[in-house]
Design an enzyme around this catalytic site. Structure first.
Site, PDB file in Angstrom:
ATOM      1  N   SER A 194       0.849  -1.186   0.000  1.00  0.00           N
ATOM      2  CA  SER A 194       0.000   0.000   0.000  1.00  0.00           C
ATOM      3  C   SER A 194       0.888   1.241   0.000  1.00  0.00           C
ATOM      4  CB  SER A 194      -0.887  -0.001   1.246  1.00  0.00           C
ATOM      5  OG  SER A 194      -1.644   1.181   1.345  1.00  0.00           O
ATOM      6  N   LYS A 195       0.479   2.251  -0.782  1.00  0.00           N
ATOM      7  CA  LYS A 195       1.241   3.500  -0.806  1.00  0.00           C
ATOM      8  C   LYS A 195       0.827   4.358   0.390  1.00  0.00           C
ATOM      9  CE  LYS A 195       2.350   5.621  -4.658  1.00  0.00           C
ATOM     10  NZ  LYS A 195       3.794   5.406  -4.801  1.00  0.00           N
ATOM     11  N   VAL A 196       1.150   3.852   1.567  1.00  0.00           N
ATOM     12  CA  VAL A 196       0.841   4.553   2.810  1.00  0.00           C
ATOM     13  C   VAL A 196       1.826   5.701   2.991  1.00  0.00           C
ATOM     14  CG1 VAL A 196       0.619   4.305   5.303  1.00  0.00           C
ATOM     15  CG2 VAL A 196       0.010   2.403   3.814  1.00  0.00           C
TER      16      VAL A 196
END
Length: 303
Positions: free
Chosen positions: A155-157
């Site tokens: 995830s591009k957290v």
């Protein structure tokens, strides 16, 4: 050029009014999700590169993070991206959607509601135009990439990129252009915001998806390599294999396709942008500007 308008929760607002309160969980704890997308100029007007795939990955990132009740669909966000590009009269731009949490301070995500902002601005190649022609010098970082049981690496957290900022800043302060980050087992993972490829004896190798973010430019390059009859194999790569590679190059939305001339003061191949890298870069440029084999399927023209 700074954009004039930013899309915030369904409304285009002037740039200076696209603000978030200081007491915001995302600002304090990094609990946000973002995407990086590019729009390119073509003979038929501005077109966004693989917009739907980027927005699907955005929703997947939000789902992985565990945020509930995100209110926007891919189609709604697609229209919003088009609105931002049109409102700012951009022919080429970088697009940044961000999901952030608004609510009381604390570590309970369910106490906050999700919000969405979409900005765009004119931004050239991330590593500079010269990097595309001469190649870059990278270091192997002393920092390790996050373990998947430490954070959600698919995830591009926003918070994940503290790791990238530490690595990138150290690389620049040390005189390098970029850095290779190893995984917890010591194999090559990726760079601070890019996927990595290695060319060796007519084959292209790249770290397996288990170790890296599923880059959309990465996928495009694998497709273009296949068009050229070059196999792309996913396998573990060690840092010393990079030193003896024929070519190394990195890919990403912001960076696009960039060759590597040196790693840790060791020349890679001929010490410049190699022929495979150059051919893939040229094919990529043709496709994103509406002149390639895959342009029709990859470009979303602004309506």
């Amino acid at each position: 050029m700074i954009s004039e308008y930013v899309w915030m929760d369904g409304e285009l607002v002037p740039f200076e009014k696209a603000t978030v309160h200081f007491i915001t969980p995302t600002l304090h704890y990094g609990m946000g999700v973002f995407e990086g997308i590019r729009c390119y100029s073509t003979a038929h007007g501005p077109a966004v590169f693989r917009l739907r795939e980027h927005l699907v990955r955005f929703l997947e990132s939000i789902h992985i993070l565990g945020v509930r009740d995100f209110p926007y669909s891919v189609d709604e966000m697609r229209r919003a991206v088009h609105d931002v590009i049109r409102a700012n009269n951009f022919n080429e731009c970088y697009i940044r959607p961000l999901m952030f949490l608004q609510g009381p301070m604390g570590l309970n995500m369910d106490a906050s509601r999700s919000r969405l902002g979409i900005a765009a601005w004119e931004w050239g190649p991330y590593l500079g135009k010269e990097a595309g022609t001469t190649g870059i010098h990278m270091m192997v970082s002393s920092f390790t990439r996050l373990h998947p049981n430490i954070n959600m690496t698919k995830s591009k957290v926003a918070g994940n990129y503290v790791n990238s900022m530490l690595v990138k800043t150290l690389a620049l302060r040390s005189g390098y252009d970029e850095a290779v980050i190893l995984d917890p087992q010591g194999y090559v993972a990726e760079c601070t915001g890019e996927n990595l490829f290695m060319v060796r004896r007519g084959m292209i190798y790249t770290p397996p998806l288990a170790l890296v973010l599923e880059g959309i430019t990465r996928d495009a390059i694998a497709t273009l390599a296949g068009d050229m009859g070059i196999s792309v194999l996913e396998r573990g790569i060690t840092r010393d294999q990079l030193y003896i590679a024929d070519e190394v190059f990195i890919t990403g939305t912001a960076a696009e396709v960039v060759g590597v001339r040196m790693i840790d003061h060791r020349q890679v191949g001929s010490g410049g942008v190699g022929p495979v890298t150059r051919a893939l870069k040229e094919a990529f440029q043709a496709n994103i500007h509406g002149e390639g084999k895959h342009s029709e399927e990859w470009l979303d023209y602004v309506e």
